[in-house]
Each structure stands twice: as C-alpha cells, then as structure tokens.
Design a protein around this motif. Structure first.
Motif, PDB file in Angstrom:
ATOM      1  N   GLY A  44      43.725  32.300  44.456  1.00  9.03           N
ATOM      2  CA  GLY A  44      45.045  31.320  43.879  1.00  9.03           C
ATOM      3  C   GLY A  44      46.247  31.283  45.278  1.00  9.03           C
ATOM      4  O   GLY A  44      47.171  30.551  44.796  1.00  9.03           O
ATOM      5  N   SER A  90      55.379  26.282  42.991  1.00  6.85           N
ATOM      6  CA  SER A  90      54.884  27.454  42.165  1.00  6.85           C
ATOM      7  C   SER A  90      53.311  27.705  42.615  1.00  6.85           C
ATOM      8  O   SER A  90      52.757  26.597  43.034  1.00  6.85           O
ATOM      9  CB  SER A  90      55.005  26.973  40.879  1.00  6.85           C
ATOM     10  OG  SER A  90      56.246  26.662  40.414  1.00  6.85           O
ATOM     11  N   ARG A 119      50.000  30.217  41.313  1.00  6.95           N
ATOM     12  CA  ARG A 119      49.455  31.350  40.399  1.00  6.95           C
ATOM     13  C   ARG A 119      48.441  32.075  40.712  1.00  6.95           C
ATOM     14  O   ARG A 119      47.371  31.439  41.490  1.00  6.95           O
ATOM     15  CB  ARG A 119      49.002  30.624  39.016  1.00  6.95           C
ATOM     16  CG  ARG A 119      48.748  31.692  37.845  1.00  6.95           C
ATOM     17  CD  ARG A 119      47.827  30.936  36.781  1.00  6.95           C
ATOM     18  NE  ARG A 119      47.856  31.845  35.449  1.00  6.95           N
ATOM     19  CZ  ARG A 119      46.881  31.594  34.712  1.00  6.95           C
ATOM     20  NH1 ARG A 119      45.816  30.780  34.887  1.00  6.95           N
ATOM     21  NH2 ARG A 119      46.681  32.226  33.453  1.00  6.95           N
ATOM     22  N   SER A 166      45.412  34.968  40.740  1.00  8.39           N
ATOM     23  CA  SER A 166      44.661  35.629  39.693  1.00  8.39           C
ATOM     24  C   SER A 166      43.706  36.875  40.494  1.00  8.39           C
ATOM     25  O   SER A 166      43.614  36.844  41.634  1.00  8.39           O
ATOM     26  CB  SER A 166      43.808  34.685  39.289  1.00  8.39           C
ATOM     27  OG  SER A 166      44.134  33.840  38.767  1.00  8.39           O
ATOM     28  N   TYR A 217      47.347  38.215  36.211  1.00  2.05           N
ATOM     29  CA  TYR A 217      47.863  37.034  36.751  1.00  2.05           C
ATOM     30  C   TYR A 217      49.356  37.227  37.294  1.00  2.05           C
ATOM     31  O   TYR A 217      49.998  38.092  36.928  1.00  2.05           O
ATOM     32  CB  TYR A 217      47.864  35.734  35.876  1.00  2.05           C
ATOM     33  CG  TYR A 217      46.602  35.409  35.221  1.00  2.05           C
ATOM     34  CD1 TYR A 217      46.227  36.342  34.047  1.00  2.05           C
ATOM     35  CD2 TYR A 217      45.500  34.711  35.804  1.00  2.05           C
ATOM     36  CE1 TYR A 217      45.032  35.949  33.382  1.00  2.05           C
ATOM     37  CE2 TYR A 217      44.299  34.772  35.028  1.00  2.05           C
ATOM     38  CZ  TYR A 217      44.033  35.097  33.924  1.00  2.05           C
ATOM     39  OH  TYR A 217      42.829  35.090  33.254  1.00  2.05           O
ATOM     40  N   GLN A 260      52.226  34.613  38.010  1.00  4.71           N
ATOM     41  CA  GLN A 260      52.531  33.318  38.255  1.00  4.71           C
ATOM     42  C   GLN A 260      54.229  33.383  38.865  1.00  4.71           C
ATOM     43  O   GLN A 260      55.019  33.887  38.522  1.00  4.71           O
ATOM     44  CB  GLN A 260      53.097  32.800  36.666  1.00  4.71           C
ATOM     45  CG  GLN A 260      53.922  31.244  36.878  1.00  4.71           C
ATOM     46  CD  GLN A 260      52.792  30.269  37.199  1.00  4.71           C
ATOM     47  OE1 GLN A 260      51.479  30.154  36.927  1.00  4.71           O
ATOM     48  NE2 GLN A 260      53.439  29.442  37.936  1.00  4.71           N
ATOM     49  N   ASN A 309      57.280  31.191  40.477  1.00  9.35           N
ATOM     50  CA  ASN A 309      58.006  30.116  40.366  1.00  9.35           C
ATOM     51  C   ASN A 309      58.991  30.046  41.388  1.00  9.35           C
ATOM     52  O   ASN A 309      59.592  31.101  41.853  1.00  9.35           O
ATOM     53  CB  ASN A 309      58.423  29.706  39.076  1.00  9.35           C
ATOM     54  CG  ASN A 309      57.125  29.409  37.909  1.00  9.35           C
ATOM     55  OD1 ASN A 309      56.295  29.036  38.206  1.00  9.35           O
ATOM     56  ND2 ASN A 309      57.632  29.937  36.833  1.00  9.35           N
TER      57      ASN A 309
END
Length: 118
Positions: A8, A17, A19, A21, A79, A81, A83
């Motif tokens: 990712g 952004s 993400r 993994s 994960y 994430q 942003n």
C-alpha cells in the motif's frame, strides 16, 4: 515464527491519503499487539500506531487525528489509514508484531516506502 507482508505504500501529494496493509502468517495465534513504525532518512525509527488484539489503540502525537489503525483478527491483517498526509510523513513504514508475553516487537515486515510530495 510470524511472517509479515506490507503493501500500500507509494507516492502521494501533500493532503492526500494512503492505506497500508500488513498481512501476518505463521503462528498468528500468538500475536498480541500489531503496530506500524516508520523511519525517515537520517532519523530514528519511531512507533506510529499500535493496536492490541482487543482493539485498544495508541498513536504518536504527530499522527493523532490523521492516521487510523485497525485490525481484522479473522484475516490476521492490520491496516493504517493515513489522511491529510504531510511531507514530514515521508518514510519507510514497517509493520511489526508483539507476541503474547513479550515486551518488545518480535517480528518485522520488510517495509514499504511512503513518499509525500510537498
């Protein structure tokens, strides 16, 4: 033994952004904490976020409110994430796990590069 494979990472503009993994395999039943660390050029590796098997999370001050860590125990995957990325988030991001009874991160992934252009 636990094996970790991250994915990712990539290049993104500031404000964007990504993400990440990390899939775990092997003795996954022994995993207690899953975490994301990062290391920028010339800097020490730092813990970015962590999550326990029960879902308790913790974050570095630099990423609070921007990054979210989550975990799918059924898939043995964690994960991250990310942003509102900033140039200073540029680093190699590593997934790591701590097994039950351990006081340190025991297994590490190979790392994935995140580059944020300003």
């Amino acid at each position: 033994q636990v094996q970790l494979v991250e994915s990712g990472g990539g290049l993104v503009q500031a404000g964007g952004s990504l993400r990440l993994s990390c899939a775990a395999s092997g003795r996954t039943s022994s995993i207690y904490v899953m975490g994301w660390h990062r290391q920028a050029p010339g800097k020490q590796r730092e813990l970015v976020a962590a999550i326990t098997s029960g879902g308790t999370t913790s974050y570095a001050d630099a990423v609070k409110g921007r990054f979210t860590i989550s975990r799918d125990n059924a898939k043995n995957t964690v994960y991250l994430q990310m942003n509102s990325l900033k140039h200073e988030d540029t680093a190699v991001y590593y997934c790591a796990v701590q097994v039950a009874g351990s006081t340190r991160y025991d297994y590490w992934g190979q790392g994935t590069q995140v580059t944020v252009s300003s």
